[in-house]
Each structure stands twice: as C-alpha cells, then as structure tokens.
Design an enzyme around this catalytic site. Structure first.
Site, PDB file in Angstrom:
ATOM      1  N   ALA A  98      36.510  38.497  34.410  1.00  0.00           N
ATOM      2  CA  ALA A  98      36.225  37.139  34.493  1.00  0.00           C
ATOM      3  C   ALA A  98      34.739  36.781  34.188  1.00  0.00           C
ATOM      4  O   ALA A  98      34.017  37.878  34.142  1.00  0.00           O
ATOM      5  CB  ALA A  98      36.551  36.242  35.965  1.00  0.00           C
ATOM      6  N   GLY A 129      43.525  40.465  25.377  1.00  0.00           N
ATOM      7  CA  GLY A 129      44.146  40.909  26.699  1.00  0.00           C
ATOM      8  C   GLY A 129      45.508  41.073  26.708  1.00  0.00           C
ATOM      9  O   GLY A 129      45.806  42.226  27.213  1.00  0.00           O
ATOM     10  N   SER A 145      41.584  33.504  36.933  1.00  0.00           N
ATOM     11  CA  SER A 145      42.259  32.511  37.793  1.00  0.00           C
ATOM     12  C   SER A 145      43.728  32.915  37.924  1.00  0.00           C
ATOM     13  O   SER A 145      44.316  33.886  37.437  1.00  0.00           O
ATOM     14  CB  SER A 145      42.512  31.379  36.645  1.00  0.00           C
ATOM     15  OG  SER A 145      43.069  31.827  35.333  1.00  0.00           O
ATOM     16  N   GLU A 197      42.984  40.241  41.052  1.00  0.00           N
ATOM     17  CA  GLU A 197      41.869  39.666  41.965  1.00  0.00           C
ATOM     18  C   GLU A 197      41.653  38.321  41.349  1.00  0.00           C
ATOM     19  O   GLU A 197      40.914  38.074  40.343  1.00  0.00           O
ATOM     20  CB  GLU A 197      40.724  40.522  41.666  1.00  0.00           C
ATOM     21  CG  GLU A 197      40.850  41.883  42.136  1.00  0.00           C
ATOM     22  CD  GLU A 197      40.361  42.036  43.593  1.00  0.00           C
ATOM     23  OE1 GLU A 197      40.084  40.958  44.331  1.00  0.00           O
ATOM     24  OE2 GLU A 197      40.695  42.994  44.020  1.00  0.00           O
ATOM     25  N   LEU A 198      42.470  37.363  42.116  1.00  0.00           N
ATOM     26  CA  LEU A 198      42.401  35.749  41.459  1.00  0.00           C
ATOM     27  C   LEU A 198      41.466  34.644  42.234  1.00  0.00           C
ATOM     28  O   LEU A 198      40.996  35.242  43.208  1.00  0.00           O
ATOM     29  CB  LEU A 198      43.855  35.619  41.363  1.00  0.00           C
ATOM     30  CG  LEU A 198      44.853  36.552  40.452  1.00  0.00           C
ATOM     31  CD1 LEU A 198      46.147  36.464  40.520  1.00  0.00           C
ATOM     32  CD2 LEU A 198      44.212  36.981  39.291  1.00  0.00           C
ATOM     33  N   CYS A 243      34.228  33.613  43.353  1.00  0.00           N
ATOM     34  CA  CYS A 243      35.870  33.660  43.805  1.00  0.00           C
ATOM     35  C   CYS A 243      35.897  33.371  45.485  1.00  0.00           C
ATOM     36  O   CYS A 243      36.890  32.704  45.698  1.00  0.00           O
ATOM     37  CB  CYS A 243      36.522  34.855  43.279  1.00  0.00           C
ATOM     38  SG  CYS A 243      35.483  36.418  43.737  1.00  0.00           S
ATOM     39  N   GLY A 270      29.783  36.721  49.413  1.00  0.00           N
ATOM     40  CA  GLY A 270      28.773  37.854  49.353  1.00  0.00           C
ATOM     41  C   GLY A 270      29.168  38.929  50.244  1.00  0.00           C
ATOM     42  O   GLY A 270      28.823  39.340  51.393  1.00  0.00           O
ATOM     43  N   ALA A 271      30.275  39.694  49.406  1.00  0.00           N
ATOM     44  CA  ALA A 271      30.719  40.803  50.220  1.00  0.00           C
ATOM     45  C   ALA A 271      30.149  42.269  49.917  1.00  0.00           C
ATOM     46  O   ALA A 271      29.336  42.275  48.877  1.00  0.00           O
ATOM     47  CB  ALA A 271      32.137  41.165  49.900  1.00  0.00           C
TER      48      ALA A 271
HETATM   49  P1  NAD Z   1      40.316  33.059  33.496  1.00  0.00           P
HETATM   50  O1  NAD Z   1      41.475  33.273  34.070  1.00  0.00           O
HETATM   51  O2  NAD Z   1      40.261  31.971  32.500  1.00  0.00           O
HETATM   52  O3  NAD Z   1      39.988  34.405  32.422  1.00  0.00           O
HETATM   53  C1  NAD Z   1      39.765  35.818  32.999  1.00  0.00           C
HETATM   54  C2  NAD Z   1      39.887  36.867  32.075  1.00  0.00           C
HETATM   55  O4  NAD Z   1      41.374  36.828  31.720  1.00  0.00           O
HETATM   56  C3  NAD Z   1      39.463  36.641  30.560  1.00  0.00           C
HETATM   57  O5  NAD Z   1      38.881  38.044  30.160  1.00  0.00           O
HETATM   58  C4  NAD Z   1      40.601  36.212  30.017  1.00  0.00           C
HETATM   59  O6  NAD Z   1      40.300  36.227  28.493  1.00  0.00           O
HETATM   60  C5  NAD Z   1      41.622  36.914  30.154  1.00  0.00           C
HETATM   61  N1  NAD Z   1      42.973  36.253  30.317  1.00  0.00           N
HETATM   62  C6  NAD Z   1      43.401  35.041  30.134  1.00  0.00           C
HETATM   63  N2  NAD Z   1      44.737  34.847  29.880  1.00  0.00           N
HETATM   64  C7  NAD Z   1      44.902  35.911  29.817  1.00  0.00           C
HETATM   65  C8  NAD Z   1      46.541  36.516  29.308  1.00  0.00           C
HETATM   66  N3  NAD Z   1      47.631  35.749  29.199  1.00  0.00           N
HETATM   67  N4  NAD Z   1      46.556  37.839  29.109  1.00  0.00           N
HETATM   68  C9  NAD Z   1      45.556  38.581  29.274  1.00  0.00           C
HETATM   69  N5  NAD Z   1      44.358  38.196  29.733  1.00  0.00           N
HETATM   70  C10 NAD Z   1      44.083  36.920  29.768  1.00  0.00           C
HETATM   71  O7  NAD Z   1      39.111  33.241  34.356  1.00  0.00           O
HETATM   72  P2  NAD Z   1      37.710  32.899  34.279  1.00  0.00           P
HETATM   73  O8  NAD Z   1      37.303  31.278  34.125  1.00  0.00           O
HETATM   74  O9  NAD Z   1      37.066  33.566  33.342  1.00  0.00           O
HETATM   75  O10 NAD Z   1      37.255  33.135  36.032  1.00  0.00           O
HETATM   76  C11 NAD Z   1      37.243  32.281  36.988  1.00  0.00           C
HETATM   77  C12 NAD Z   1      38.449  32.495  37.643  1.00  0.00           C
HETATM   78  O11 NAD Z   1      38.244  33.927  38.149  1.00  0.00           O
HETATM   79  C13 NAD Z   1      38.376  31.845  39.068  1.00  0.00           C
HETATM   80  O12 NAD Z   1      39.504  31.508  39.384  1.00  0.00           O
HETATM   81  C14 NAD Z   1      37.789  32.802  40.093  1.00  0.00           C
HETATM   82  O13 NAD Z   1      38.057  32.722  41.457  1.00  0.00           O
HETATM   83  C15 NAD Z   1      38.513  33.915  39.557  1.00  0.00           C
HETATM   84  N6  NAD Z   1      37.726  35.348  40.092  1.00  0.00           N
HETATM   85  C16 NAD Z   1      38.245  36.124  41.181  1.00  0.00           C
HETATM   86  C17 NAD Z   1      37.755  37.279  41.527  1.00  0.00           C
HETATM   87  C18 NAD Z   1      38.269  37.991  42.657  1.00  0.00           C
HETATM   88  O14 NAD Z   1      37.868  39.080  42.747  1.00  0.00           O
HETATM   89  N7  NAD Z   1      39.135  37.557  43.339  1.00  0.00           N
HETATM   90  C19 NAD Z   1      36.488  37.477  41.119  1.00  0.00           C
HETATM   91  C20 NAD Z   1      35.915  36.736  40.299  1.00  0.00           C
HETATM   92  C21 NAD Z   1      36.637  35.584  39.700  1.00  0.00           C
END
Ligand code: NAD
Length: 517
Positions: free
Chosen positions: A166, A231, A248, A269-270, A303, A466-467
């Site tokens: 992300a 991806g 996401s 990790e969403l 996140c 902050g883990a």
């Molecule tokens: P996003 O879902 O828009 O994109 C994340 C990644 O997924 C990008 O590299 C994107 O190109 C790729 N992607 C999207 N659709 C795809 C598909 N169908 N197939 C393959 N790859 C695909 O997220 P974002 O806006 O970059 O980041 C924010 C989100 O990430 C928030 O929801 C946040 O909570 C989450 N996040 C979670 C964690 C965690 O550890 N749980 C950590 C960081 C961010």
C-alpha cells in the site's frame, strides 16, 4: 525562495538513492528494464513532480518470473545463516542511508520526516530480527507411537513470494516481508504502490548492491511497477505460492479469492477501524497523547489509526474537552518541517473521500465537534492538506462502520460495565488494532481475555497505532487474518513437512493396523 525540495536536500537524497528523473520500474536485481507507460509521482507535500517510473508489461513480468524461479533453485541451497548475513549487510546499508530514504518516504508519501525515518528504522529492526532468526528456523521432534520410529517437522523454503504493498508504508511493508522471506530461502517479487513508486526504485537499488557484492544471482529481489493490473499478473500466477498483500479490504477480497482459487496461500493485511476504550479510571495524561497521535498521526493514514473513541459517560465531557482542546494546538503543513504535526493526504481522491465521509456522518446525525475542511493558500498548494475533524457519532452509523483513510475521529459514549464498551469496539467488520485506557486491572484483563477485544492487536494504556516489529502484526475479520513481522510470522514464508523415519527391522503401521502378507 528555495523550494521545499531544495530546502530539504531532496536532489542529493535522490542521487544517493540512485533515483533518476525517469526510471525503469522493473528489475531483477542489478538488471533494469521496462516497456510500459510512465507513472508520474507527484509529492503531496508541494504538488511537484518528483520523478517518473516506467510500468511493467506482461513481457517484462515474464522475464522477472524466469529470473526469480531460476534464482530460487540456488538461493534455497545457501545455508540459512549465510542468507542471514546478506540481510545483516542490508540492515547496515539501511543504517547508512536512513536519512535520504526517510526523506524520500516523507516527500513522496507525505508523512512527517520523523515518521519517514521511523519507517526506515523499522526496516533496520526487522533485518536485525531476521538475522537472529536465520539460526532458529527450527522444526520439532515429535514422539512416535511406533517403536524405533522418529517423527519430526521440517521447514522448507516455499518459492517465489509476491508482495503487493500500500502507499502509506511504502518501504517498511516490503522489508517486513523480504527480510523474513530471504532468510527462509525464498525469492521476492514486489509490486509497489502506484502512488509511491520511487520508494521501490530506491529500495531495489539498496538491496541490488548488496546482492552484487556477494556474487548472488539476479532474481532474488525483483520489483515490478504499475496499477492493480500488474498486481493481477502475480495473483493469477501459479508459480507464486504465496502472495502477501497489504491494502484496502476491497483489494484483499479480490486478491484473497483469486489466490485461493488456484490454491495459493495469501497473507492479507487490510483495513482497520480501530477504537480506544476510555474508562472512568483512565489517566488523561496517557489518553490525550495516545488518542490524538493515533487519530492525526500520518494524517490518519495508518491502518492502525484511531478512528473511534468509546468513552464512559461519567468522564465523557472531560475527555471530549481535553481532546478538542488538544486539536486546537495541532499544526498542519509541510511534513518535512518538524514543527508541523500533520502533513497532507496522499492525493486529491483521498481529500474527496475525506470530505464525503464528513458529509455522510453529518447526514446520519453526527454532531461536528471540530470541523474539517481543505486548507488553501501558501504552503497548501498541493490541495492535499485537510483539517482533522472530530464528530460525535453512533457506532451503527454506516460511515462509522467503514474505514475512512483520513483524520476523522468519531466519539461515542458507553454506560455501565466495560463489556458494553467491548461490544461497541467489536461491533465493526474490521479487527486490526484496539486499546483500553484504564487503571482497573479487572477491566484490562477482561479486555484482553477471550471475550474481550476481537482484534489482532489489543493494547492497555497505549494507543492503537505504532507497533513494534517483535510482535506478530495483523488483524482478524475483514482485516484479513494475516500476520507478518515478529513472533513466528516467518512460518508463512515456508512450507512445513512432517517426516517419519523407521529405524527398526519391521514395518508396524500406525493406529495398530495389521496388514499381514
Ligand atoms: P489499495 O487497496 O488501493 O492498494 C494497495 C495495493 O494493492 C496497491 O499496490 C494496488 O495497486 C494493489 N491492488 C489493488 N487492487 C488489486 C487487485 N485487484 N489485484 C492486485 N493488486 C491490487 O490500498 P492503498 O490505498 O494503497 O492503502 C490504504 C489501505 O491499506 C487502507 O485500507 C489501510 O488500512 C490498508 N493498510 C493495511 C495495513 C495492514 O497491515 N493491515 C498496512 C498498511 C495499509
């Protein structure tokens, strides 16, 4: 008047990291190539173009996979502690380049400079952790029910690990995965976020130099760049046994299903919807910084950002006033300038999502305590700076049930016992991080018990964000169930094999079954 980039020495930083004005976005290590369209990376800090990255085509991807699958065959034969030595050198190089890399993270993604450096520090920490682990990939010996038999479990390298990351942690997430995957004997292909592609170029340059110095082949560290379509090349590819995807919930639902259909493993990790419960005995000195940093740090784009405060009615007014008062002291502006607490959102789409969330909360009956809005004028030219908002809301509001990746904090009351607060805390679809502020031991233990928080992370007298890298990081429910980083998260990067060895002269069967010939 020098530009922000000049003021903070971005040109020097980019040069130190080998990031050019136009970069190939596909690499197998020291070889770079790319035939796709150019992705432009604009800084949300000042709206300026930082550089361009050429996206990966299907043919480029094939070249990467050929290289990676070939490299795996040799890399897995290298003793794990020697692979740990490579990761040790990588950590040391990151120490040397912490300043330029931290600056690039801050300038390309928009988080504060301190957080940019912090992200590189996390990379260094996971390298240290992985080095030690490279001597501890232990299996178990299990007592056999048969005489003169030995049972044991071994862990073997799994193959090519696909990493999708992300924008908000543009370098750390890659290293959490790669540092462990490499000591496990796997090779990695990383698709970086299309919103922070230059960070991937910098990271690849750092590791490529280490691999070259150690005469290791191409294919151990690969990067590909582009949007979701790039991806998808990995998620549909049977040559990749494990996909680690951060992003996401919307993305995770698609990726998880696609990978499962071909019986691959996924580490998801969403999104989160993280709450802090504030009980009658909570110490305001701990509550205020914990809640405010959690809600506005990284402009609410973690996140683990705090999205909800669930406050006992007996202390509600006092806590609300203290938090609202603290918001008045927040400074918003250039995140490279350490006097500012809050930087920009990643782009204008994120700004629109933030504005829509505030409107939706109001329409559902939310009461605005601190109003949001977009900042304009000098210093805010990128159009991505917003004011953090606080809204009194109900947990069941549709908008509260969703993660808005921006600094919008919802306050809500609970009455009676802590169980009522825990019900509210758990009453969302996501399950990443949670916290309770209390000086009551029984309340704290209830929160941590099997009937307490349903999240992957549950903290006491610490906020939600902050883990540390030593613990396993991840969450339940729509957060995806994955765990990465510390503890025994390394096991996902390996395949488990159970062995039974017979050193007797007979062939006794298990469960006492007789099969006489
Ligand atoms: P996003 O879902 O828009 O994109 C994340 C990644 O997924 C990008 O590299 C994107 O190109 C790729 N992607 C999207 N659709 C795809 C598909 N169908 N197939 C393959 N790859 C695909 O997220 P974002 O806006 O970059 O980041 C924010 C989100 O990430 C928030 O929801 C946040 O909570 C989450 N996040 C979670 C964690 C965690 O550890 N749980 C950590 C960081 C961010």
């Amino acid at each position: 008047m020098p530009t922000i980039a000049q003021q903070f020495g971005m040109e020097e930083a980019l040069a130190q990291l080998g990031v050019k004005a136009i970069n190939d976005g596909t690499s197998t290590g020291n070889e770079w190539f790319s035939n796709g369209e150019l992705i432009e990376s604009y800084s949300p800090v000042d709206g300026q173009l930082i550089g361009k990255v050429r996206a990966t085509t299907a043919a480029d991807y094939e070249r990467v996979m050929e290289s990676a699958t070939k490299a795996f065959k040799t890399f897995r034969t290298m003793p794990a502690p020697q692979r740990g030595e490579i990761v040790r050198q990588f950590g040391n190089k990151l120490r040397e380049l912490k300043e330029p890399l931290g600056k690039l993270v801050s300038y390309e993604m928009g988080k504060s400079l301190q957080e940019g450096y912090g992200e590189v520090q996390e990379m260094i920490d996971i390298c240290d952790f992985a080095v030690g682990l490279s001597r501890q990939l232990n299996g178990q010996t299990i007592p056999s029910e048969r005489p003169k038999h030995v049972m044991r479990e071994q862990w073997h390298s799994i193959g090519v690990v696909g990493i999708i990351s992300a924008f908000n942690f543009p370098v750390a997430v890659w290293s959490w995965n790669t540092a462990l995957a490499w000591i496990c004997g796997d090779v990695c292909v990383w698709k970086a976020s299309e919103k922070a592609p230059l960070c991937s170029i910098a990271c690849q340059n750092i590791i490529a130099g280490i691999l070259k110095d150690n005469n290791l082949p191409e294919g151990i560290s690969c990067i590909i760049n582009g949007d979701y379509k790039v991806g998808e090349m990995m998620t549909t590819d049977v040559r990749i046994p494990l996909i680690s995807a951060t992003g996401s919930t919307r993305m995770g639902r698609i990726v998880g299903t696609t990978v499962a259909q071909r019986f691959g493993k996924s580490l998801l990790e969403l999104g989160g919807n993280n709450a802090i419960i504030i009980t009658p005995t909570a110490d305001l000195k701990v509550v205020v910084p914990g809640a405010v940093f959690g809600a506005v740090g990284t402009a609410g784009q973690r996140c683990t950002s705090t999205r909800r405060l669930i406050i006992h009615e007996s202390v509600y007014d006092k806590v609300r006033d203290a938090i609202v008062g603290a918001y008045k002291q927040l400074t918003i502006g250039n995140p490279l300038d350490q006097k500012n607490h809050i930087g920009p959102l990643i782009d204008k789409d994120a700004v629109n999502t933030y504005l829509a969330a505030i409107e939706k909360a109001k329409a559902e009956g939310g009461k605005v305590l601190v109003d949001g809005g977009v900042l304009s004028g000098e210093g805010y030219e990128s159009g991505c700076y917003v004011k953090p908002a606080i809204i009194e809301a109900e947990n069941h509001f549709e908008i509260v049930q969703h993660e808005t990746f921006a600094p919008v904090l919802y306050l809500m009351k609970y009455s009676g016992d802590v169980e009522n607060a825990i019900d509210l805390q758990n009453g969302v679809a996501q399950g990443l991080s949670s916290a309770i502020m209390t000086n009551d031991l029984k309340e704290a233990e209830k929160f941590l018990s099997f009937s307490g928080s349903d999240c992957g992370i549950a903290n006491v007298n610490i906020g939600t964000s902050g883990a540390e890298i030593g613990g396993a990081f991840g969450g339940e429910k729509e957060t995806g169930g994955g765990r990465e980083s510390g503890s025994d998260a390394w096991k996902i990067y390996m395949r488990r094999q159970t062995n039974t060895v017979n050193y007797s002269d007979e062939l006794p069967l298990a469960q006492g079954i007789k099969f006489d010939l």
